[in-house]
Design a protein around this motif. Structure first.
Motif, short mmCIF file in Angstrom:
data_model
loop_
_atom_site.label_atom_id
_atom_site.label_comp_id
_atom_site.label_asym_id
_atom_site.label_seq_id
_atom_site.Cartn_x
_atom_site.Cartn_y
_atom_site.Cartn_z
N THR A 72 0.84 -1.20 0.00
CA THR A 72 0.00 0.00 0.00
C THR A 72 0.87 1.24 0.00
O THR A 72 1.87 1.32 0.73
CB THR A 72 -0.92 0.03 1.24
N ARG A 74 0.52 5.55 0.06
CA ARG A 74 -0.25 6.80 0.13
C ARG A 74 0.65 7.91 -0.39
O ARG A 74 1.68 8.24 0.21
CB ARG A 74 -0.68 7.09 1.56
N THR A 82 -3.48 10.49 -2.37
CA THR A 82 -4.18 9.34 -2.95
C THR A 82 -3.57 8.06 -2.40
O THR A 82 -2.36 7.99 -2.15
CB THR A 82 -4.09 9.33 -4.48
N THR A 83 -4.39 7.02 -2.22
CA THR A 83 -3.92 5.74 -1.69
C THR A 83 -4.07 4.67 -2.76
O THR A 83 -5.10 4.59 -3.43
CB THR A 83 -4.72 5.35 -0.44
N HIS A 84 -3.04 3.86 -2.90
CA HIS A 84 -3.02 2.84 -3.95
C HIS A 84 -2.57 1.51 -3.35
O HIS A 84 -1.62 1.45 -2.57
CB HIS A 84 -2.06 3.23 -5.07
N SER A 90 1.43 -5.36 -11.05
CA SER A 90 0.95 -4.01 -11.34
C SER A 90 2.15 -3.07 -11.49
O SER A 90 3.24 -3.32 -10.98
CB SER A 90 0.00 -3.51 -10.25
N TYR A 92 3.78 1.06 -11.96
CA TYR A 92 3.66 2.51 -11.81
C TYR A 92 4.74 3.19 -12.64
O TYR A 92 5.81 2.63 -12.89
CB TYR A 92 3.72 2.97 -10.35
N THR A 139 -0.29 4.67 -11.78
CA THR A 139 0.00 4.07 -10.48
C THR A 139 -0.89 2.85 -10.28
O THR A 139 -2.12 2.96 -10.28
CB THR A 139 -0.25 5.06 -9.33
N GLY A 140 -0.25 1.68 -10.15
CA GLY A 140 -0.98 0.46 -9.83
C GLY A 140 -1.77 -0.15 -10.96
O GLY A 140 -2.76 -0.85 -10.73
N HIS A 141 -1.36 0.06 -12.20
CA HIS A 141 -2.06 -0.52 -13.34
C HIS A 141 -1.49 -1.89 -13.68
O HIS A 141 -0.27 -2.07 -13.70
CB HIS A 141 -1.94 0.39 -14.58
#
Length: 302
Positions: A72, A74, A82-84, A90, A92, A139-141
């Motif tokens: 995680t 932030r 934003t938090t991811h 995944s 970034y 981010t996080g894709h």
């Protein structure tokens, strides 16, 4: 008088790496140079929370691939946060010319690729793509293609002294091309050209590879010997031979090994080393993949 700092700034600290991570908390910290990219692996085994903060620089972009689920992050922006949550595989991408501050929670293992704007332009040109100097930030894709390419570099990161330069160069070139095609800002194909090596260029390239069976030659060196760009050379070699330079190298190693297995009583472990493999296990894996049986069984049947 002590200078005040903004929420993004922190005093320089020799105990952190170039991304602001605490060196003391990192359980994995590996680096490798590829074709136009710096490859890094950063990891923390336990769920230790930490805050990272870095100032803007002209280093370009960093692409991160998460090999573990559950991390995680932030991220603090100028007026909001934003938090991811990162799942396995995944990705970034962030620009290093912007200040960055984030709270990191839970264990993580990231494969990172740092690439400069100049390297972006070079890779795009060599891949016949329109000039690119900017990547879209995400981010996080999920990106399983990039993740699989990245994972293939883990053995080289763990044992860089045994890594084949040909293999690393080819893989980082493929990674750079994929990143530009998928995330390059307004990237478009500029048309394809028929690309093949001349007979003289093919002979020169193959001769150099054969003189360096351990793979201690780079794509850039082969390309220079043929008076070609790195990317053009890789495509032209594949169009000419039906294989990448590294695949051709592996087949030549196996061809030489088969001759030694057939004509000598040299131990298989010694043949493996003499033919450029890191050890007998590596030799056996490649031999089975290309020949269909183990070196020992092949020698007995031959």
């Amino acid at each position: 008088m002590r200078k005040s700092t903004t929420p993004f700034e922190k005093p320089a600290d020799a105990s952190t790496d170039s991304f602001g991570c605490s060196l003391e908390k990192l359980s994995t910290n590996q680096t490798l140079r590829g074709a136009g990219l710096t490859v890094l692996r950063k990891g923390v085994r336990e769920g230790l929370s930490q805050q990272v903060s870095t100032e803007a620089s002209n280093r370009g972009f960093v692409i991160g691939v998460s090999t573990l689920p559950g991390h995680t992050r932030r991220i603090f922006h100028e007026h909001h946060a934003t938090t991811h949550v990162f799942e396995q595989d995944s990705v970034y991408i962030r620009s290093l010319d912007e200040r960055y501050k984030a709270d990191l929670r839970n264990a993580f293992d990231f494969l990172l690729f740092e690439i400069s704007p100049a390297a972006l332009a070079t890779i795009a040109e060599e891949a016949d793509l329109r000039a690119v100097s900017v990547l879209n930030t995400i981010t996080g894709h999920p990106d399983p293609v990039l993740a699989n390419l990245a994972r293939a570099l883990i053995p080289a990161l763990e044992n860089p002294e045994q890594a084949s330069r040909l293999f690393v160069d080819q893989l980082t070139t493929a990674i750079g091309t994929h990143v530009i095609q998928k995330y390059g800002h307004r990237t478009a194909a500029s048309g394809t050209r028929a690309r093949k090596l001349s007979r003289a260029q093919e002979n020169v390239a193959k001769s150099i590879i054969l003189d360096n069976l351990h793979g201690n030659v780079s794509i850039a060196e082969l390309a220079r010997a043929c008076n070609l760009s790195r990317g053009y050379f890789i495509h032209a070699f594949r169009e000419t031979t039906g294989m990448t330079p590294y695949q051709w190298l592996l087949r030549e190693r196996i061809a030489r090994a088969r001759t030694l297995l057939l004509e000598t009583d040299v131990a298989i472990s010694e043949i493996a080393i003499s033919c450029g493999f890191s050890d007998q296990s590596h030799f056996t894996r490649v031999f089975v993949n290309l020949v269909g049986t183990t070196p020992g069984i092949w020698r007995r049947n031959a």
